[in-house]
Design a protein around this motif. Structure first.
Motif, mmCIF file in Angstrom:
data_model
loop_
_atom_site.group_PDB
_atom_site.id
_atom_site.type_symbol
_atom_site.label_atom_id
_atom_site.label_comp_id
_atom_site.label_asym_id
_atom_site.label_seq_id
_atom_site.Cartn_x
_atom_site.Cartn_y
_atom_site.Cartn_z
ATOM 1 N N MET A 98 24.132 6.553 -12.807
ATOM 2 C CA MET A 98 24.085 7.094 -11.457
ATOM 3 C C MET A 98 25.137 6.377 -10.618
ATOM 4 O O MET A 98 25.083 5.163 -10.451
ATOM 5 N N VAL A 105 22.155 9.562 -0.632
ATOM 6 C CA VAL A 105 20.818 9.835 -0.089
ATOM 7 C C VAL A 105 19.887 8.697 -0.498
ATOM 8 O O VAL A 105 20.067 8.093 -1.550
ATOM 9 N N PRO A 106 18.870 8.398 0.326
ATOM 10 C CA PRO A 106 17.938 7.335 -0.044
ATOM 11 C C PRO A 106 17.266 7.667 -1.368
ATOM 12 O O PRO A 106 16.850 8.810 -1.587
ATOM 13 N N ALA A 107 17.156 6.677 -2.250
ATOM 14 C CA ALA A 107 16.562 6.949 -3.558
ATOM 15 C C ALA A 107 15.924 5.694 -4.120
ATOM 16 O O ALA A 107 16.287 4.572 -3.770
ATOM 17 N N ILE A 108 14.940 5.923 -4.993
ATOM 18 C CA ILE A 108 14.330 4.837 -5.766
ATOM 19 C C ILE A 108 14.565 5.188 -7.224
ATOM 20 O O ILE A 108 14.228 6.294 -7.645
ATOM 21 N N ALA A 109 15.150 4.287 -7.982
ATOM 22 C CA ALA A 109 15.441 4.616 -9.373
ATOM 23 C C ALA A 109 14.913 3.517 -10.288
ATOM 24 O O ALA A 109 15.094 2.333 -10.006
ATOM 25 N N PHE A 135 16.983 0.399 -5.338
ATOM 26 C CA PHE A 135 16.652 1.161 -4.134
ATOM 27 C C PHE A 135 17.955 1.412 -3.395
ATOM 28 O O PHE A 135 18.732 0.489 -3.184
ATOM 29 N N ILE A 136 18.152 2.664 -3.001
ATOM 30 C CA ILE A 136 19.306 2.959 -2.159
ATOM 31 C C ILE A 136 18.761 3.412 -0.817
ATOM 32 O O ILE A 136 17.941 4.317 -0.739
ATOM 33 N N HIS A 137 19.190 2.713 0.245
ATOM 34 C CA HIS A 137 18.648 2.989 1.563
ATOM 35 C C HIS A 137 19.595 3.876 2.349
ATOM 36 O O HIS A 137 20.772 4.015 1.993
ATOM 37 N N ALA A 138 19.065 4.437 3.429
ATOM 38 C CA ALA A 138 19.855 5.363 4.238
ATOM 39 C C ALA A 138 21.026 4.667 4.922
ATOM 40 O O ALA A 138 22.027 5.293 5.236
ATOM 41 N N ASP A 143 19.868 -1.996 -3.132
ATOM 42 C CA ASP A 143 19.209 -3.188 -3.671
ATOM 43 C C ASP A 143 19.004 -2.950 -5.151
ATOM 44 O O ASP A 143 18.388 -1.952 -5.541
#
Lengths: 199, 322
Positions: A98, A105-109, A135-138, A143
Motif C-alpha cells: 500500500m 484517506v484515513p485508514a487502519i491497516a 494508521f494513516i490519519h487525516a 503511524d
C-alpha cells in the motif's frame, strides 16, 4: 558583575525562546470529566494522570494537502522514525503493498511480513517488518507500529534460505496443530524475506 | 560545665550497663564491689556494638543503592525507547478514562520486592479509588495484580475481587515477547469491557506519576464510535485487511493492550529502581547521621571514664600526702 552576566544571558535566551513555545498547538489536557468525577468520589487523592497528558501534540488537519507525509515508525525497543517528513511510504498491508502519499484517506491497516520502504527524495530506506499495524490519519500523519523490524541490508540472504528450508521441513513433519501453525508462520516469514531479498 | 554534660551522658547510659560488661571491659582497674552500677565508670561496649551494627546497615544500604543505580540506568533507556509505542494508539483510539462500561478490570502493576519507597502503595491506592469510581449497580470491577507487593496489600480487603495475580515478572530482563505472552494470558482469563492499567510513570529519579491507561474491548470501541464522543472519528477510517471490521478491531485491541502493558511494566520497573535508589540514599544518610551521634556519645563516655579515673588517682594521692 560577571556573576550577573550568566543570569542576564539566560534571561534574554528565555525571552527569545518564548515565541517558539507559544507557536505549538495547545498541549492536550487530561480528561476533565474524569477528573471531576474522580474529585467527587475520592476527594483526598489527586486524580492520576492519563496517557493524553503525556501524548506528544499532533498537528491539526491542514486545509490544503501538504507536500510531505509525517511518519512515526515505532518498535517496542526503539522509535525508528519519529515525526520524520518523507515523500512516500509503501506499507506491507495484508491486502497487498500500500503506497501512502500525503493526503491519503484515513485508514487502519493490518500488516503482514514484508517490506516497508520509506522514500525520501532519491533515498529509499527499506525495512523488513514481521507484523503490526499502520494508521494513516487525516492530517497526513502515518503511524507504523511493528513488533520487529530490520533494515534489509542487515539481513544475511544465506541464513534466510536456510531458515526457509528448515521451516519447510518442520511443516512437513509437524504432527499437532500448534506445531503446524508455528511452522506455517515460519515458512511465511522466511518466504517473504527471501522474496524481499531477491526483489 | 563540660563535666556536667559528661555526667549527664553517663547517667543516660547507666541503665544500659550491666555489671558483667563492666568487669569484662576493665577488670583490672575496678572490681565489681567498688563500682556500683555505672556510677564511677561507664562501659562503652554497648555503644560500640550499636556503632558496628549501624555501620553494617549503612554498608548494606549503600550497596543496594549502587545496585539500584546501575539497574536504573539500563532500564531507563529501555523505558524511554518504548515510549513511542503507545502514542499511535492514543492518537487513534483516544484516551477514555471516563468511559462508562459494565465490566471493568483494573490491572495493578507493582514490584516484587520492597524497600522502594511508596510506589506500590500509590498504585494500590489508585486502584482502590478506581474501583470505587467505577462501582455502581449491575457493574462489576475485578483486579488483575502484577507483582507481589500489590497482591499482599489487595488480598487483605478485596480478596474475592482478585481475578488473577502474576508474580516474578522481573526475573529475566523484560522484553516484548514475554509481556505479550502475559497480555495474552490476561485477555484469555478475564472478561472485560475496559481494562484500566495502573502504574507509576517514571519522570525523574525522585518523581513518579501515578497513571491510568484505558484499553477498551472491541465491542466497547464500536459502541463508543457509534455514539460519537471521543471515538467518533474512528468511523471515518477505512479498514484494510481482515474479514470484518470487528475482527480487525479485536486484533487492534489486543495489540494495543500488549503495547500499553509493555510500556507500563517498563515504566513501573524504572520507577521502582529510582524509588529504591532514593530510599537507599536517604537511609544511608540517616545511618551516617546516627553513626555520628553514636561516635560522639562513645567519645564522651570514654573521656568521662578517663576523667573519673584521674580524679580517683589524684585524690588518693593527695589524701596520702595530706
Amino acid at each position: 558583575m560577571f556573576r550577573q552576566a550568566s543570569r542576564l544571558l539566560a534571561q534574554t535566551l528565555r525571552a527569545g525562546m518564548r515565541p517558539f513555545s507559544s507557536d505549538l498547538p495547545a498541549a492536550p489536557t487530561s480528561d476533565s470529566a474524569f477528573n471531576e468525577s474522580w474529585k467527587k468520589v475520592i476527594p483526598n487523592i489527586e486524580p492520576p494522570k492519563t496517557p493524553s497528558h503525556f501524548l506528544r501534540p499532533r498537528p491539526a488537519t491542514p486545509t490544503s494537502i501538504p507536500s510531505k507525509i509525517t511518519v512515526n515508525f515505532v518498535l517496542p525497543y526503539a522509535s525508528e522514525l519519529s515525526a520524520k517528513e518523507v515523500d512516500m511510504v509503501i506499507i506491507p498491508a495484508t491486502t497487498g503493498q500500500m503506497g501512502v502519499l500525503p493526503g491519503h484517506v484515513p485508514a487502519i491497516a493490518e500488516l503482514k511480513p514484508g517490506i516497508l520502504s520509506v522514500h525520501e527524495g532519491n533515498d529509499v530506506t527499506k525495512y523488513f517488518l514481521s507484523s503490526g499495524f499502520a494508521f494513516i490519519h487525516a492530517n497526513s500523519v502515518a503511524d507504523i507500529i511493528a513488533v520487529e523490524a530490520v533494515q534489509i541490508d542487515h539481513i544475511d540472504p544465506s541464513l534466510a534460505q536456510k531458515g526457509l528450508a528448515e521451516f519447510t521441513q518442520k511443516l512437513s513433519s509437524a504432527t499437532t496443530d500448534l506445531e503446524k501453525a508455528e511452522a506455517q508462520i515460519g515458512v511465511e516469514v522466511h518466504s517473504a524475506l527471501n522474496s524481499a531479498l531477491s526483489g | 560545665m563540660a563535666m556536667a554534660a559528661v555526667r549527664r551522658e553517663g547517667r543516660r547510659l547507666a541503665p544500659l550497663i550491666s555489671p558483667q560488661s563492666i568487669t569484662a571491659v576493665r577488670p583490672s582497674v575496678i572490681s565489681q564491689e567498688q563500682a556500683p552500677l555505672g556510677l564511677r565508670s561507664i562501659s562503652t561496649q554497648i555503644v560500640r556494638n550499636r556503632m558496628k551494627s549501624v555501620k553494617n546497615i549503612q554498608k548494606i544500604t549503600k550497596a543496594m543503592k549502587m545496585v539500584a543505580a546501575s539497574k536504573l540506568r539500563a532500564i531507563q533507556v529501555r523505558a524511554e525507547n518504548s515510549r513511542g509505542l503507545w502514542q499511535p494508539f492514543t492518537a487513534l483510539l483516544g484516551d477514555t478514562p471516563s468511559v462508562d462500561v459494565k465490566k471493568n478490570v483494573i490491572v495493578t502493576i507493582s514490584s516484587d520486592k520492597g524497600l522502594c519507597g511508596g510506589i506500590n502503595s500509590t498504585s494500590v491506592k489508585i486502584s482502590k479509588a478506581l474501583k470505587k469510581l467505577t462501582a455502581g449497580p449491575d457493574k462489576e470491577t475485578k483486579y488483575v495484580v502484577l507483582g507481589e507487593k500489590a497482591k499482599a496489600q489487595l488480598i487483605r480487603d478485596s480478596k474475592k475481587d482478585i481475578e488473577l495475580s502474576i508474580t516474578e515478572l522481573q526475573k529475566n530482563p523484560l522484553n516484548y515477547t514475554q509481556v505479550s505472552v502475559l497480555a495474552d494470558d490476561i485477555l484469555k482469563n478475564v472478561e472485560y469491557d475496559a481494562l484500566r492499567i495502573v502504574f507509576n510513570k517514571f519522570q525523574s529519579v525522585v518523581s513518579f506519576l501515578p497513571t491510568v491507561a484505558t484499553v477498551l474491548s472491541p465491542e466497547a470501541v464500536e459502541k463508543e464510535a457509534e455514539s460519537g464522543g471521543k471515538l467518533g472519528e474512528l468511523d471515518s477510517y477505512e479498514i484494510e485487511g481482515g474479514e470484518t471490521k470487528s475482527e480487525v478491531l479485536q486484533n487492534l485491541g489486543e495489540f494495543q493492550f500488549s503495547c500499553v502493558l509493555f510500556n507500563a511494566v517498563l515504566e513501573n520497573a524504572c520507577s521502582e529502581q529510582g524509588a529504591r535508589m532514593s530510599a537507599m540514599d536517604s537511609s544511608s544518610r540517616n545511618a551516617g547521621d546516627m553513626l555520628d551521634r553514636l561516635t560522639l556519645t562513645y567519645n564522651r563516655t570514654r573521656q568521662a571514664s578517663i576523667t573519673t579515673e584521674l580524679i580517683e588517682i589524684i585524690s588518693g594521692a593527695s589524701a596520702l600526702e595530706g
